[in-house]
Design a protein around this motif. Structure first.
Motif, PDB file in Angstrom:
ATOM      1  N   ILE A  89       0.833  -1.203   0.000  1.00 48.16           N
ATOM      2  CA  ILE A  89       0.000   0.000   0.000  1.00 48.16           C
ATOM      3  C   ILE A  89       0.867   1.252   0.000  1.00 48.16           C
ATOM      4  O   ILE A  89       0.604   2.223  -0.731  1.00 48.16           O
ATOM      5  N   ASP A  90       1.936   1.251   0.799  1.00 50.91           N
ATOM      6  CA  ASP A  90       2.827   2.417   0.846  1.00 50.91           C
ATOM      7  C   ASP A  90       3.601   2.574  -0.464  1.00 50.91           C
ATOM      8  O   ASP A  90       3.932   3.705  -0.850  1.00 50.91           O
ATOM      9  N   LEU A  91       3.913   1.464  -1.143  1.00 48.00           N
ATOM     10  CA  LEU A  91       4.661   1.526  -2.396  1.00 48.00           C
ATOM     11  C   LEU A  91       3.894   2.265  -3.487  1.00 48.00           C
ATOM     12  O   LEU A  91       4.479   3.028  -4.264  1.00 48.00           O
ATOM     13  N   ILE A  92       2.594   2.071  -3.530  1.00 45.25           N
ATOM     14  CA  ILE A  92       1.787   2.724  -4.575  1.00 45.25           C
ATOM     15  C   ILE A  92       1.265   4.089  -4.123  1.00 45.25           C
ATOM     16  O   ILE A  92       0.532   4.753  -4.858  1.00 45.25           O
ATOM     17  N   GLY A  93       1.634   4.508  -2.904  1.00 44.31           N
ATOM     18  CA  GLY A  93       1.244   5.833  -2.437  1.00 44.31           C
ATOM     19  C   GLY A  93      -0.091   5.888  -1.731  1.00 44.31           C
ATOM     20  O   GLY A  93      -0.719   6.962  -1.661  1.00 44.31           O
ATOM     21  N   GLY A  94      -0.548   4.744  -1.182  1.00 48.56           N
ATOM     22  CA  GLY A  94      -1.812   4.731  -0.448  1.00 48.56           C
ATOM     23  C   GLY A  94      -3.009   4.479  -1.354  1.00 48.56           C
ATOM     24  O   GLY A  94      -2.904   4.532  -2.594  1.00 48.56           O
ATOM     25  N   VAL A  95      -4.153   4.217  -0.738  1.00 47.39           N
ATOM     26  CA  VAL A  95      -5.381   3.943  -1.486  1.00 47.39           C
ATOM     27  C   VAL A  95      -6.532   4.733  -0.873  1.00 47.39           C
ATOM     28  O   VAL A  95      -6.489   5.124   0.303  1.00 47.39           O
ATOM     29  N   ASN A  96      -7.555   4.963  -1.674  1.00 47.71           N
ATOM     30  CA  ASN A  96      -8.776   5.630  -1.215  1.00 47.71           C
ATOM     31  C   ASN A  96      -9.882   4.589  -1.070  1.00 47.71           C
ATOM     32  O   ASN A  96     -10.248   3.913  -2.055  1.00 47.71           O
ATOM     33  N   VAL A  97     -10.404   4.439   0.141  1.00 47.69           N
ATOM     34  CA  VAL A  97     -11.427   3.435   0.436  1.00 47.69           C
ATOM     35  C   VAL A  97     -12.570   4.099   1.193  1.00 47.69           C
ATOM     36  O   VAL A  97     -12.340   4.876   2.134  1.00 47.69           O
ATOM     37  N   THR A  98     -13.784   3.778   0.771  1.00 45.66           N
ATOM     38  CA  THR A  98     -14.976   4.262   1.485  1.00 45.66           C
ATOM     39  C   THR A  98     -15.430   3.170   2.453  1.00 45.66           C
ATOM     40  O   THR A  98     -15.693   2.028   2.039  1.00 45.66           O
ATOM     41  N   ALA A  99     -15.506   3.502   3.705  1.00 40.17           N
ATOM     42  CA  ALA A  99     -15.847   2.508   4.733  1.00 40.17           C
ATOM     43  C   ALA A  99     -17.278   2.019   4.556  1.00 40.17           C
ATOM     44  O   ALA A  99     -18.203   2.803   4.306  1.00 40.17           O
TER      45      ALA A  99
END
Length: 410
Positions: A259-269
């Motif tokens: 996850i840190d390698l790609i710069g994080g992700v956007n997730v809706t809980a």
């Protein structure tokens, strides 16, 4: 009287000399221009006149003025008349020019005819014609081969691709060997129908384990502890009747690093809860979108205290879908090589380029995700808890995964 006779004699002699001169000039005209004798005769006129005058008894003068003038004067035109009366070759300019032109045209024609035989470049060109034809043939064959490979590659890349994600429960610093699968997700990507089949298998599902032939069944999570990824793949294929094409094993540590390698992700809980991560405790509210780093995404994916294993599997699917969408976005294309290399080395990824193309094409097309879960009931066998799957649920999953290349049920 003597003067008159003398003058008359002079006149007669003059006429005789003129007659001789005319005859001499006529002879000179008949002679060739190369003979010099016609030039010498006029210079002896005075000498002949003196000899004649001595024979007649007349007084000889050194030079008679009249004869000298006439002789000198007459000698001048003699050269002119002799030159004028020379026979010259007639000039026919048109004939000579035409001859020259025809000769030049003949010579040019001859040189043009002789050029192909003499020029080595043309000989090389003639000799290179077969090689050029061979090159064209080879180029045509190579082009046909490339077209064939593109067609085959496109066909394979757009065929359904089944991928198994195994989430190990090994903690940070722990060995992968002997660990168990905390989650199992079987994903089928169908580019032509723009669909993704996502099957979540609970970790306690009771099923046959290939590496445990002495037992009728066991928890599917134990397959990894006894036989690693190979045994787990066999257990999933036996349960779903699907053929697994690729696989990956994810640990807590590798999950956060990805996850840190790609710069994080956007997730809706999709659920409200709190979960402790390695760095801090995170609060999640249903319907709120979060930009998650590795630690926050792991805490979101592994929570299961306030809901079921099925809900946890769905959250894990949400995170993995967010990773795929991040890489499928044009801004994430530059991260694909590093991500693929990391998953290959750290997660045991088994996926070739065409299979990656199948996943990428499916995710770019904004697919419809069909989420399924093995439904079952609680059961105790020999006082051990199992999640016994329902036959109807398993059969429906098998039918859903049995798709043609166009994404339709067989």
């Amino acid at each position: 009287m003597k003067d008159d006779q003398r003058l008359s004699r002079v006149e007669r002699r003059k006429r005789e000399l003129e007659q001789q001169e005319l005859e001499a000039s006529r002879l000179n005209g008949e002679r060739s221009s190369d003979e010099p004798s016609n030039i010498e005769e006029p210079s002896n006129i005075n000498e002949a006149w003196r000899q004649n005058r001595q024979g007649e008894g007349a007084p000889v003068q050194s030079e008679h003025p009249f004869l000298n003038e006439k002789s000198t004067d007459s000698s001048k035109p003699n050269y002119g008349t002799s030159k004028k009366r020379k026979k010259r070759m007639p000039r026919i300019p048109s004939f000579s020019k035409s001859k020259r032109k025809t000769s030049q045209s003949k010579s040019n024609h001859a040189t043009q005819q002789s050029k192909p035989a003499k020029s080595p470049k043309q000989e090389v060109d003639h000799s290179s014609k077969p090689s050029n034809k061979r090159k064209r043939k080879w180029k045509g064959k190579v082009a046909l081969l490339l077209i064939f490979l593109l067609l085959v590659g496109g066909y394979v890349a757009t065929s359904p691709f089944t991928f198994l994600i195994m989430g190990s429960d090994a903690r940070v610093g722990e060995s992968l060997s002997g660990s168990r699968t905390d989650s199992l997700q079987l994903m089928e990507f169908v580019p032509r129908s723009r669909t993704v089949q996502n099957v979540s298998i609970p970790r306690d599902t009771y099923t046959a384990i290939p590496c445990e032939p002495d037992r009728d069944g066991d928890k599917i999570t134990h397959a990894f502890a006894y036989g690693g990824a190979t045994c787990t793949v066999g257990a999933v294929e036996g349960l779903t009747d699907a053929s697994v094409d690729g696989q990956v094993v994810i640990t807590f540590e590798s999950f956060m690093e990805l996850i840190d390698l790609i710069g994080g992700v956007n997730v809706t809980a999709t659920h409200s809860f709190s979960e402790k991560g390695f760095n801090q405790t995170y609060e999640y509210t249903e319907g709120v979108s979060y930009a998650m780093d590795g630690d926050m995404a792991l805490a979101y994916a592994r929570h299961r205290k306030s809901d079921t294993d099925g809900a946890r599997s769905n959250r894990q699917t949400e995170v993995m879908t967010a990773v795929a969408e991040k890489l499928a976005n044009p801004s994430g294309w530059t991260k694909i090589p590093a991500t693929y290399r990391f998953m290959k080395e750290e997660m045991g990824l088994e996926m070739n380029v065409l299979q990656m193309a199948s996943v990428g094409l499916t995710m770019i097309s904004n697919p419809d995700v069909n989420k399924m879960q093995v439904e079952g009931q609680d059961a105790y066998i020999n006082n051990v808890y199992y999640y016994e799957p329902l036959e109807e649920s398993v059969q429906s999953i098998r039918d859903a995964l049995d798709l043609s290349m166009w994404g339709t049920v067989r």
